[in-house]
Design a protein around this motif. Structure first.
Motif, PDB file in Angstrom:
ATOM      1  N   ARG A 123       0.834  -1.213   0.000  1.00  0.00           N
ATOM      2  CA  ARG A 123       0.000   0.000   0.000  1.00  0.00           C
ATOM      3  C   ARG A 123       0.867   1.262   0.000  1.00  0.00           C
ATOM      4  O   ARG A 123       0.582   2.232  -0.709  1.00  0.00           O
ATOM      5  N   SER A 124       1.947   1.270   0.783  1.00  0.00           N
ATOM      6  CA  SER A 124       2.851   2.428   0.794  1.00  0.00           C
ATOM      7  C   SER A 124       3.524   2.611  -0.561  1.00  0.00           C
ATOM      8  O   SER A 124       3.719   3.734  -1.027  1.00  0.00           O
ATOM      9  N   LEU A 125       3.874   1.500  -1.206  1.00  0.00           N
ATOM     10  CA  LEU A 125       4.511   1.577  -2.519  1.00  0.00           C
ATOM     11  C   LEU A 125       3.589   2.263  -3.527  1.00  0.00           C
ATOM     12  O   LEU A 125       4.026   3.114  -4.306  1.00  0.00           O
ATOM     13  N   VAL A 126       2.317   1.916  -3.499  1.00  0.00           N
ATOM     14  CA  VAL A 126       1.373   2.459  -4.482  1.00  0.00           C
ATOM     15  C   VAL A 126       1.005   3.897  -4.164  1.00  0.00           C
ATOM     16  O   VAL A 126       0.950   4.758  -5.054  1.00  0.00           O
ATOM     17  N   THR A 127       0.743   4.195  -2.902  1.00  0.00           N
ATOM     18  CA  THR A 127       0.209   5.518  -2.541  1.00  0.00           C
ATOM     19  C   THR A 127       1.287   6.586  -2.376  1.00  0.00           C
ATOM     20  O   THR A 127       1.020   7.767  -2.606  1.00  0.00           O
ATOM     21  N   GLN A 128       2.518   6.200  -1.986  1.00  0.00           N
ATOM     22  CA  GLN A 128       3.526   7.200  -1.659  1.00  0.00           C
ATOM     23  C   GLN A 128       4.741   7.212  -2.587  1.00  0.00           C
ATOM     24  O   GLN A 128       5.466   8.212  -2.617  1.00  0.00           O
ATOM     25  N   ILE A 129       4.975   6.138  -3.321  1.00  0.00           N
ATOM     26  CA  ILE A 129       6.223   6.034  -4.084  1.00  0.00           C
ATOM     27  C   ILE A 129       5.986   6.135  -5.578  1.00  0.00           C
ATOM     28  O   ILE A 129       6.655   6.904  -6.275  1.00  0.00           O
ATOM     29  N   LEU A 130       5.046   5.367  -6.096  1.00  0.00           N
ATOM     30  CA  LEU A 130       4.819   5.346  -7.542  1.00  0.00           C
ATOM     31  C   LEU A 130       4.212   6.659  -8.011  1.00  0.00           C
ATOM     32  O   LEU A 130       3.215   7.124  -7.441  1.00  0.00           O
ATOM     33  N   ASN A 131       4.815   7.239  -9.054  1.00  0.00           N
ATOM     34  CA  ASN A 131       4.310   8.486  -9.635  1.00  0.00           C
ATOM     35  C   ASN A 131       3.736   8.289 -11.034  1.00  0.00           C
ATOM     36  O   ASN A 131       2.890   9.076 -11.467  1.00  0.00           O
ATOM     37  N   ASP A 132       4.203   7.273 -11.735  1.00  0.00           N
ATOM     38  CA  ASP A 132       3.716   7.034 -13.087  1.00  0.00           C
ATOM     39  C   ASP A 132       2.233   6.656 -13.040  1.00  0.00           C
ATOM     40  O   ASP A 132       1.837   5.765 -12.277  1.00  0.00           O
ATOM     41  N   PRO A 133       1.375   7.325 -13.833  1.00  0.00           N
ATOM     42  CA  PRO A 133      -0.066   7.029 -13.774  1.00  0.00           C
ATOM     43  C   PRO A 133      -0.394   5.574 -14.067  1.00  0.00           C
ATOM     44  O   PRO A 133      -1.268   4.984 -13.409  1.00  0.00           O
ATOM     45  N   PHE A 134       0.292   4.963 -15.046  1.00  0.00           N
ATOM     46  CA  PHE A 134      -0.011   3.569 -15.388  1.00  0.00           C
ATOM     47  C   PHE A 134       0.365   2.640 -14.242  1.00  0.00           C
ATOM     48  O   PHE A 134      -0.419   1.749 -13.856  1.00  0.00           O
ATOM     49  N   LEU A 135       1.579   2.801 -13.666  1.00  0.00           N
ATOM     50  CA  LEU A 135       1.994   1.942 -12.562  1.00  0.00           C
ATOM     51  C   LEU A 135       1.118   2.143 -11.341  1.00  0.00           C
ATOM     52  O   LEU A 135       0.809   1.189 -10.612  1.00  0.00           O
ATOM     53  N   LYS A 136       0.695   3.362 -11.107  1.00  0.00           N
ATOM     54  CA  LYS A 136      -0.189   3.636  -9.975  1.00  0.00           C
ATOM     55  C   LYS A 136      -1.536   2.940 -10.166  1.00  0.00           C
ATOM     56  O   LYS A 136      -2.095   2.369  -9.220  1.00  0.00           O
ATOM     57  N   LEU A 137      -2.061   2.990 -11.387  1.00  0.00           N
ATOM     58  CA  LEU A 137      -3.320   2.315 -11.676  1.00  0.00           C
ATOM     59  C   LEU A 137      -3.176   0.801 -11.521  1.00  0.00           C
ATOM     60  O   LEU A 137      -4.047   0.130 -10.932  1.00  0.00           O
ATOM     61  N   LEU A 138      -2.079   0.242 -12.023  1.00  0.00           N
ATOM     62  CA  LEU A 138      -1.834  -1.190 -11.908  1.00  0.00           C
ATOM     63  C   LEU A 138      -1.679  -1.600 -10.444  1.00  0.00           C
ATOM     64  O   LEU A 138      -2.188  -2.650 -10.025  1.00  0.00           O
ATOM     65  N   ILE A 184      -1.414  -8.598 -17.316  1.00  0.00           N
ATOM     66  CA  ILE A 184      -0.530  -7.864 -16.393  1.00  0.00           C
ATOM     67  C   ILE A 184       0.904  -7.861 -16.905  1.00  0.00           C
ATOM     68  O   ILE A 184       1.577  -6.816 -16.941  1.00  0.00           O
ATOM     69  N   ALA A 185       1.387  -9.047 -17.318  1.00  0.00           N
ATOM     70  CA  ALA A 185       2.770  -9.131 -17.817  1.00  0.00           C
ATOM     71  C   ALA A 185       2.943  -8.301 -19.077  1.00  0.00           C
ATOM     72  O   ALA A 185       3.950  -7.591 -19.239  1.00  0.00           O
ATOM     73  N   GLY A 186       1.967  -8.366 -20.001  1.00  0.00           N
ATOM     74  CA  GLY A 186       2.068  -7.578 -21.233  1.00  0.00           C
ATOM     75  C   GLY A 186       2.080  -6.088 -20.950  1.00  0.00           C
ATOM     76  O   GLY A 186       2.864  -5.341 -21.554  1.00  0.00           O
ATOM     77  N   SER A 187       1.220  -5.640 -20.037  1.00  0.00           N
ATOM     78  CA  SER A 187       1.188  -4.213 -19.693  1.00  0.00           C
ATOM     79  C   SER A 187       2.513  -3.757 -19.118  1.00  0.00           C
ATOM     80  O   SER A 187       3.057  -2.711 -19.498  1.00  0.00           O
ATOM     81  N   LEU A 188       3.068  -4.565 -18.201  1.00  0.00           N
ATOM     82  CA  LEU A 188       4.345  -4.190 -17.586  1.00  0.00           C
ATOM     83  C   LEU A 188       5.486  -4.215 -18.598  1.00  0.00           C
ATOM     84  O   LEU A 188       6.333  -3.302 -18.610  1.00  0.00           O
ATOM     85  N   LEU A 189       5.503  -5.242 -19.441  1.00  0.00           N
ATOM     86  CA  LEU A 189       6.604  -5.350 -20.403  1.00  0.00           C
ATOM     87  C   LEU A 189       6.582  -4.210 -21.408  1.00  0.00           C
ATOM     88  O   LEU A 189       7.627  -3.616 -21.704  1.00  0.00           O
ATOM     89  N   PHE A 190       5.400  -3.889 -21.924  1.00  0.00           N
ATOM     90  CA  PHE A 190       5.361  -2.831 -22.929  1.00  0.00           C
ATOM     91  C   PHE A 190       5.500  -1.448 -22.296  1.00  0.00           C
ATOM     92  O   PHE A 190       5.989  -0.523 -22.938  1.00  0.00           O
ATOM     93  N   TRP A 191       5.094  -1.305 -21.024  1.00  0.00           N
ATOM     94  CA  TRP A 191       5.401  -0.037 -20.337  1.00  0.00           C
ATOM     95  C   TRP A 191       6.911   0.086 -20.146  1.00  0.00           C
ATOM     96  O   TRP A 191       7.484   1.162 -20.371  1.00  0.00           O
ATOM     97  N   LEU A 192       7.539  -1.019 -19.736  1.00  0.00           N
ATOM     98  CA  LEU A 192       8.999  -0.994 -19.575  1.00  0.00           C
ATOM     99  C   LEU A 192       9.686  -0.746 -20.911  1.00  0.00           C
ATOM    100  O   LEU A 192      10.684  -0.021 -20.979  1.00  0.00           O
ATOM    101  N   GLY A 193       9.144  -1.329 -21.994  1.00  0.00           N
ATOM    102  CA  GLY A 193       9.710  -1.080 -23.315  1.00  0.00           C
ATOM    103  C   GLY A 193       9.595   0.371 -23.725  1.00  0.00           C
ATOM    104  O   GLY A 193      10.533   0.960 -24.262  1.00  0.00           O
TER     105      GLY A 193
END
Length: 441
Positions: A123-138, A184-193
């Motif tokens: 929960r702390s990782l999502v609410t306080q650390i992640l700034n990218d909108p896609f990663l936050k949504l995921l 989930i894997a496809g979203s993460l891989l193509f976001w990382l790409g």
């Protein structure tokens, strides 16, 4: 209860099991000792994190003007300091768990507490650390629910149920779990790409010692490699046999041979353009069909030209290979222009070349190399003697640059200052004595 739907019965059974487990925990001295250990571990983690947090933040935060790789890594680590409290609590609980299990041969409560601390870390990782909108949504809709199910001990049951639930598409069947895992894997891989491609593009774009065409080719190559690797890795994660890609590749080859000839031709032409570097982003070009403008973008299919009047022209890459192309700015070469003018027949024309060449040379944009301004006699016109001055400049005589206009002003002023007449058209009429001038005969 027997008349209720099956899902209601299962929910009631789970609620009954949960109430029984809670009652056993509340009445068991072993459970209370584990609760006490959890509280102690959390308080110890809170005390240690409050002491360590300022020191770690000061140690990891570099100066604002430092942009080295180490400084970037330190700034990245600072963002994860909110995870210190739940991870310390998890670590202290794990240490206490071994003691409790050795004393009471039971650790169900403390194991539940460890899972709760992991949920708090997620929960702390999502609410306080992640700034990218896609990663936050995921994280909000995937990571936190999964961590909550894991904390409640239901993750394995839910995973098994989703694995057994099958979805059929014609002759192909997929489990819902495989689809979720692939999504989930496809979203993460193509976001990382996409993230890797963006940073690679920025890095390659800063290499000023590389030709622009080489930079574009390197960017396209990196993009193809990254997304190709992401696609192959996704196929492996979803359990799709990669040997089937040979059949898919054969089908694509047939399609390229028949229906996609122009697309394939444009793609290959784009690669050739990047390899040869005859036209690249930033060049001002004129095609055989009359299209002209500055190349502002080169894609796999076409190049985008921007004209001086603000229009964008999309030109297929094939046109750069199969037609004549005039490149006005390849390799930063200078361009030559001419400014024509005339002087009166009463002028000593021997003075004109030196006078005009000196005047044009004062323009800050006119170059001395490859050739200085050159004034040439072009002919004897009806009204005056025709001259033209040739001059070289870096850039195009359009848009923000008005080289020919500026040079004509310099010629005008130089001729006026030296009292040299600029002729205008005139005619001499003759008629015989006694003839009516209105008579055309």
């Amino acid at each position: 209860m027997e008349n209720q739907p099956e899902i209601i019965q299962q929910a009631l059974e789970l609620a009954e099991d949960g109430s029984t487990l809670a009652r056993d925990w509340l009445t068991s001295p072993v459970a209370w000792s584990q609760f006490a250990l959890l509280v102690t571990a959390f308080l110890a983690a809170l005390l240690v994190s409050r002491r360590l947090m300022p020191a770690l933040k000061k140690l990891l935060t570099p100066a604002e003007d430092h942009q080295t790789v180490l400084s970037i890594a330190r700034r990245f680590l600072v963002r994860f300091l909110p995870l210190l409290l739940p991870l310390l609590a998890y670590g202290f609980t794990a240490i206490g768990e071994s003691i409790v299990v050795s004393l009471f041969d039971s650790g169900a409560v403390i194991a539940f507490g460890k899972r709760v601390f992991l949920f708090l870390a997620a929960r702390s990782l999502v609410t306080q650390i992640l700034n990218d909108p896609f990663l936050k949504l995921l994280g909000r809709y995937v990571l936190i629910p999964a961590a909550a199910l894991y904390a409640l001990g239901l993750l394995d049951d839910v995973t098994l149920a989703l694995t057994e639930l099958q979805v059929s598409l014609g002759n192909i069947s997929f489990s819902v779990m495989a689809l979720i895992r692939g999504g989930i894997a496809g979203s993460l891989l193509f976001w990382l790409g996409r993230w890797s491609t963006r940073h690679s593009t920025e890095y390659i774009g800063r290499q000023e010692d590389m030709r622009p065409a080489t930079r574009e080719l390197a960017i396209k190559t990196v993009e193809i490699i990254i997304f190709g690797a992401a696609f192959l890795l996704l196929m492996s994660i979803m359990g799709i046999d990669l040997t089937t890609l040979a059949v898919l590749g054969g089908a694509i080859g047939v399609g390229l041979g028949f229906g996609l000839q122009r697309i394939a031709s444009n793609f290959i032409s784009g690669v050739i353009l990047l390899l040869e570097g005859q036209a690249t982003v930033g060049d001002y070009v004129e095609l055989d069909g009359g299209e002209q403008g500055k190349i502002v973008r080169m894609t796999a299919r076409a190049a985008v030209l921007e004209t001086f009047d603000g229009r964008w022209i999309v030109v297929p890459n094939e046109d750069f290979i199969t037609t004549r192309v005039v490149n006005y700015s390849d390799s930063g070469s200078a361009n030559r222009y001419e400014a024509p003018f005339s002087v009166s027949y009463d002028t000593d024309i021997n003075r004109i070349p030196a006078l005009i060449e000196a005047a044009v040379a004062t323009h800050p944009g006119v170059l001395d190399a490859p050739y200085p301004p050159d004034c040439e006699l072009r002919g004897f016109g009806d009204s005056g003697v025709d001259f033209s001055v040739e001059f070289w400049v870096n850039g195009l005589d359009d848009g923000d640059n008005k080289y020919t206009s500026d040079v004509l002003f310099l010629i005008w002023n130089a001729l006026k200052e030296n009292n040299i007449e600029i002729p205008y058209p005139h005619r001499v009429l003759e008629w015989k004595a006694g003839q009516d001038p209105r008579d055309p005969a």
